[in-house]
Design a protein around this motif. Structure first.
Motif, PDB file in Angstrom:
ATOM      1  N   LYS A 122       0.777  -1.174  -0.125  1.00 28.49           N
ATOM      2  CA  LYS A 122       0.020  -0.076   0.145  1.00 28.49           C
ATOM      3  C   LYS A 122       0.842   1.434  -0.025  1.00 28.49           C
ATOM      4  O   LYS A 122       0.455   2.387  -0.793  1.00 28.49           O
ATOM      5  CB  LYS A 122      -0.792   0.266   1.247  1.00 28.49           C
ATOM      6  CG  LYS A 122      -1.809  -0.755   1.463  1.00 28.49           C
ATOM      7  CD  LYS A 122      -2.506  -0.775   2.919  1.00 28.49           C
ATOM      8  CE  LYS A 122      -3.585  -1.950   3.124  1.00 28.49           C
ATOM      9  NZ  LYS A 122      -3.545  -3.011   2.839  1.00 28.49           N
ATOM     10  N   ASP A 147      -4.411  -5.920  -3.431  1.00 26.97           N
ATOM     11  CA  ASP A 147      -5.180  -5.655  -1.864  1.00 26.97           C
ATOM     12  C   ASP A 147      -6.720  -5.995  -2.263  1.00 26.97           C
ATOM     13  O   ASP A 147      -7.249  -6.014  -3.279  1.00 26.97           O
ATOM     14  CB  ASP A 147      -5.082  -4.234  -1.502  1.00 26.97           C
ATOM     15  CG  ASP A 147      -5.224  -3.925  -0.122  1.00 26.97           C
ATOM     16  OD1 ASP A 147      -5.789  -5.000   0.906  1.00 26.97           O
ATOM     17  OD2 ASP A 147      -4.981  -3.088   0.285  1.00 26.97           O
ATOM     18  N   GLU A 149      -9.637  -5.184  -1.458  1.00 22.46           N
ATOM     19  CA  GLU A 149     -10.768  -4.129  -1.485  1.00 22.46           C
ATOM     20  C   GLU A 149     -10.273  -3.496  -2.923  1.00 22.46           C
ATOM     21  O   GLU A 149     -11.346  -3.332  -3.919  1.00 22.46           O
ATOM     22  CB  GLU A 149     -10.666  -3.052  -0.561  1.00 22.46           C
ATOM     23  CG  GLU A 149     -10.762  -3.244   0.785  1.00 22.46           C
ATOM     24  CD  GLU A 149      -9.823  -4.204   1.609  1.00 22.46           C
ATOM     25  OE1 GLU A 149      -8.742  -4.420   0.946  1.00 22.46           O
ATOM     26  OE2 GLU A 149     -10.150  -4.642   2.666  1.00 22.46           O
ATOM     27  N   GLU A 218      -5.805   2.623   2.540  1.00 15.53           N
ATOM     28  CA  GLU A 218      -6.511   2.258   1.492  1.00 15.53           C
ATOM     29  C   GLU A 218      -7.299   3.007   0.805  1.00 15.53           C
ATOM     30  O   GLU A 218      -7.402   2.899  -0.656  1.00 15.53           O
ATOM     31  CB  GLU A 218      -7.370   0.811   1.714  1.00 15.53           C
ATOM     32  CG  GLU A 218      -6.556  -0.522   1.957  1.00 15.53           C
ATOM     33  CD  GLU A 218      -7.350  -1.456   2.584  1.00 15.53           C
ATOM     34  OE1 GLU A 218      -6.904  -2.689   2.993  1.00 15.53           O
ATOM     35  OE2 GLU A 218      -8.669  -1.341   2.521  1.00 15.53           O
TER      36      GLU A 218
HETATM   37 MG    MG Z   1      -7.289  -4.683   2.067  1.00 14.53          MG
END
Ligand code: MG
Length: 380
Positions: A122, A147, A149, A218
């Motif tokens: 990230k 990731d 999401e 995120e």
């Molecule tokens: Mg995540």
């Protein structure tokens, strides 16, 4: 057959990437593996996957590994070895699975070679989103999120028009402290914070999930990956972690991507996109899940999430300061030196003390990261 370089092969994303490789041996070949210090696991991985190159960041550990692996795999060491592995370019996909800020420089090397980047790190986008996305356009390098999401949002956007997106809705499990009040948050222990209800992950990201900083990172990551302002990125708490995220369109329609919480799915999607591989894993049985619930996140309780939204307004090096201060604070919490609720305090103090630079280049980002860590280390 795709050749893969895995940066961070002994962490949870690295291990899961190798699980995918093991399940589809006719599709993937491991070209290189890198670790910080865990040479015991790396040694097993080298014997099983036969990469031509391995990097150990710790130089003493690298020396020890050279005694154990005497042929067939070149062993590089240190920061320079990591960059060298990314620069050699005899791979198709770079899996960026390092923890923290360390993932940035080697990822940029992969981008400059126009490689596909399967990004799990990230911080690369949080601290240098503007720079990294510009370089990706310039060098025609594909950035595919790993990731869960962002993979969900990426999947929901396939075949859709950018201008028809109303907003992105990132789901958050809420972590282990979802149902505790702010008062009870004052005295949580390290083991309580490490006890995530749905996901098995490394300790840094697990603590970030408990503080909801993970969701904050995120949101910033999503802004750069999908080119949308923060007003178009919402967070909703969804404790079951079945809906991995959603996209709402201008006509009011919402698309969601669902599945069991298992990182192998977003990893294999990032490796194979636009193709889907036939899954050898268990499938989601929605009847046995029964209920899916959604609620607003409590920004007074989860101060780290609030701070992340604020940092997006500041722009420049503010996300870099937040990220560096958070890494130091989480480290201190894991060592038992500070309380859980002091994590956002360290971030706030760092943000107000370290100067914010607009449109930073890579050198400014490195300097800002270094200064912030030094400052945050001396707090509390
Ligand atoms: Mg995540």
């Amino acid at each position: 057959m795709k050749n893969i370089l895995i940066l961070g092969s002994t962490g949870s994303i690295g291990v899961n990437t190798l699980n995918v490789v093991r399940a589809y041996p006719d599709r993937f070949k491991v070209e290189g593996l890198t670790v910080n210090t865990n040479i015991d696991l790396l040694e097993q991985q080298i014997k099983e996957f036969r990469p031509s190159l391995a990097v150990v960041r710790d130089t003493l550990a690298a020396k020890e590994l050279r005694k154990r692996i005497t042929s067939g795999c070149e062993i590089l060491q240190g920061e320079e070895g990591l960059l060298e592995a990314a620069r050699r370019g005899n791979y198709d996909i770079l899996v960026g699975a390092l923890v923290g800020f360390a993932g940035l420089a080697p990822t940029i090397e992969g981008i400059k070679l126009s490689k596909r980047i399967a990004l799990a790190n990230k911080e690369t986008l949080v601290v240098a989103g503007e720079l990294v996305t510009r370089l990706c356009r310039e060098y025609n390098s594909e950035l595919i999120p790993v990731d869960s999401e962002h993979s969900a949002i990426f999947q929901c956007l396939v075949g859709e028009k950018h201008e028809e997106v109303e907003k992105l809705i990132l789901t958050a499990s809420g972590g282990p402290f979802l149902n505790r009040n702010s008062e009870a948050l004052k005295n949580v222990t390290v083991s309580e914070a490490l006890n995530h209800p749905n996901w098995k992950m490394g300790s840094k990201v697990t603590i970030d999930s408990a503080s909801m900083m993970n969701k904050g990172l995120e949101v910033i990551e999503a802004r750069w990956l999908f080119g949308l302002p923060k007003e178009k990125i919402d967070v909703v708490v969804h404790p079951q972690s079945i809906v991995h995220s959603m996209v709402e369109f201008v006509d009011g329609s919402i698309k969601a991507q669902m599945g069991l919480p298992d990182m192998k799915l977003p990893i294999q999607y990032a490796l194979c996109y636009p193709e889907r591989l036939v899954s050898k894993n268990r499938k989601t049985n929605l009847a046995s899940v029964k209920t899916l619930t959604f609620q607003e996140p409590d920004l007074r309780k989860f101060e780290c999430l609030r701070l992340a939204y604020e940092v997006m307004d500041c722009g420049g090096t503010a996300p870099c300061i937040m990220n560096a201060a958070n890494e130091i604070a989480v480290g201190k919490f894991l060592e038992g030196k500070i309380k859980f609720i002091e994590i956002p305090r360290i971030i706030e103090k760092s943000l107000s003390s370290i100067e914010n630079h607009r449109s930073p280049d890579i050198d400014v980002i490195y300097e800002c990261d270094r200064k912030t860590r030094q400052y945050a280390r001396n707090l509390f």
